[in-house]
Enzyme design. Sequence first.
Site, mmCIF file in Angstrom:
data_model
loop_
_atom_site.group_PDB
_atom_site.id
_atom_site.type_symbol
_atom_site.label_atom_id
_atom_site.label_comp_id
_atom_site.label_asym_id
_atom_site.label_seq_id
_atom_site.Cartn_x
_atom_site.Cartn_y
_atom_site.Cartn_z
ATOM 1 N N ASP A 182 41.782 36.677 -10.912
ATOM 2 C CA ASP A 182 40.652 37.761 -11.534
ATOM 3 C C ASP A 182 40.676 39.272 -10.999
ATOM 4 O O ASP A 182 41.543 39.352 -9.399
ATOM 5 C CB ASP A 182 39.335 37.321 -11.928
ATOM 6 C CG ASP A 182 38.737 37.117 -10.346
ATOM 7 O OD1 ASP A 182 38.555 38.040 -9.996
ATOM 8 O OD2 ASP A 182 38.284 35.441 -10.423
ATOM 9 N N GLY A 197 38.561 25.359 -15.036
ATOM 10 C CA GLY A 197 39.550 25.976 -15.970
ATOM 11 C C GLY A 197 40.195 27.360 -15.923
ATOM 12 O O GLY A 197 41.103 27.184 -16.059
ATOM 13 N N ASN A 236 9.219 9.395 -5.904
ATOM 14 C CA ASN A 236 10.032 9.856 -6.807
ATOM 15 C C ASN A 236 10.516 10.457 -7.016
ATOM 16 O O ASN A 236 9.838 12.283 -7.595
ATOM 17 C CB ASN A 236 8.072 10.726 -6.906
ATOM 18 C CG ASN A 236 8.171 10.997 -5.166
ATOM 19 O OD1 ASN A 236 8.442 10.719 -4.510
ATOM 20 N ND2 ASN A 236 6.762 11.774 -5.163
ATOM 21 N N LYS A 292 41.390 38.995 -17.033
ATOM 22 C CA LYS A 292 40.874 37.332 -17.520
ATOM 23 C C LYS A 292 39.181 37.899 -18.620
ATOM 24 O O LYS A 292 38.887 39.413 -17.910
ATOM 25 C CB LYS A 292 40.912 36.343 -16.312
ATOM 26 C CG LYS A 292 39.044 36.203 -15.593
ATOM 27 C CD LYS A 292 39.379 35.247 -14.814
ATOM 28 C CE LYS A 292 37.963 35.424 -14.389
ATOM 29 N NZ LYS A 292 37.330 34.370 -12.923
ATOM 30 N N ASP A 336 35.452 24.822 -9.675
ATOM 31 C CA ASP A 336 34.415 24.289 -9.813
ATOM 32 C C ASP A 336 34.924 22.922 -11.120
ATOM 33 O O ASP A 336 36.101 22.215 -10.868
ATOM 34 C CB ASP A 336 33.405 24.784 -10.590
ATOM 35 C CG ASP A 336 32.358 23.751 -10.387
ATOM 36 O OD1 ASP A 336 32.361 23.377 -11.078
ATOM 37 O OD2 ASP A 336 31.135 25.191 -10.213
ATOM 38 N N THR A 337 35.272 23.349 -12.193
ATOM 39 C CA THR A 337 35.687 22.703 -13.092
ATOM 40 C C THR A 337 37.705 22.608 -13.531
ATOM 41 O O THR A 337 38.150 21.823 -14.110
ATOM 42 C CB THR A 337 35.255 22.809 -14.521
ATOM 43 O OG1 THR A 337 35.529 24.063 -14.899
ATOM 44 C CG2 THR A 337 33.038 23.018 -14.476
#
Length: 326
Positions: free
Chosen positions: A178, A237, A45, A202, A234-235
């Site tokens: 940034d 972008g 579980n 940004k 992270d991603t």
Amino acid sequence: MSPKSGTPKKNLMLFSGRAHRELAEEVAKHLNVTITPQTAHTFANGELFVRFEESVRGTDAFVIQSHTTPINEWVMEQLIMVDALKRASAKRITVVMPFYPYARQDKKHKGREPISARLIADLFKTAGADRIMTVDLHTAQIQGFFDGPVDHLFAQSLLADHIKKTYGDADIAVVSPDSGRVRLAEKWAQQLGDRPIAFIHKTRDPDKPNQAVANRVVGQVEGKLCVLVDDMIDTGGTIVKACDALLAEGAADVVIATTHGILSDPATERLSECKAREIIVTNSLPIPEEKIFPRLTVLSIAPMLAEAIQQVFEDGSVTSLFDGHA
């Protein structure tokens, strides 16, 4: 009745979660110790179970876990390990988390939001942690969330040494992706030899995570090798858009340097297709084989972690490892 004297002794024991065993083994090798054997498994579980196979009574315990995907499972496993050590009478428990989970949720952007980075600190304190050791926090004030000593280690020196060794003769400008990380860029610029800095202006919609728009470059980057620095990818972008903006402004080349390679999909595709000369990360998080691509360089933080653990164990100075800045 006279008191009975004992023999004071200190024992360092190293424990590893299952998220990034390779890093823990490398740290153990530098410390010349072995990882304490344990039984760990997941029930049908999803519940987790951990039991240590050796006595930990009176020990100075260091528990390493890298909080990668699935992050909540590995946070819970480390909490359970800390609880087991506390209940088995470990003398001092140091939580070693190279990547601090939920670090981006360090403040409320809007009403009715959590401060999850504080919750993580509270959870580990309640579980029984006496000390936290982490690397390149998203924001330094997270140290204040934990009611106890926090060793904030810096991988910047490791990354900067690689930059100096590889690109030391180039005309370098240090760039923040940034405006919020300009202070980090200033530290980098100083370490690389008083280089000029720039940043990307940004905008980001707080209701749309992992999305940002790079608007314009503030600073002189034309003809320069731009070292684009951040604490995590992270991603991918934000960092890829920043790279494109720099090249559009006339930068000669771009090198991306970051500590934590989260590399959530589609980061690998974006980074492998971007025009940066090199993308440098550390092994604070595991990077599986399928996410490795030709221009990715992975540097090891294991020697730094091992040295900091040794200093804590010997009641030495962690600050001295970073020229007084830790």
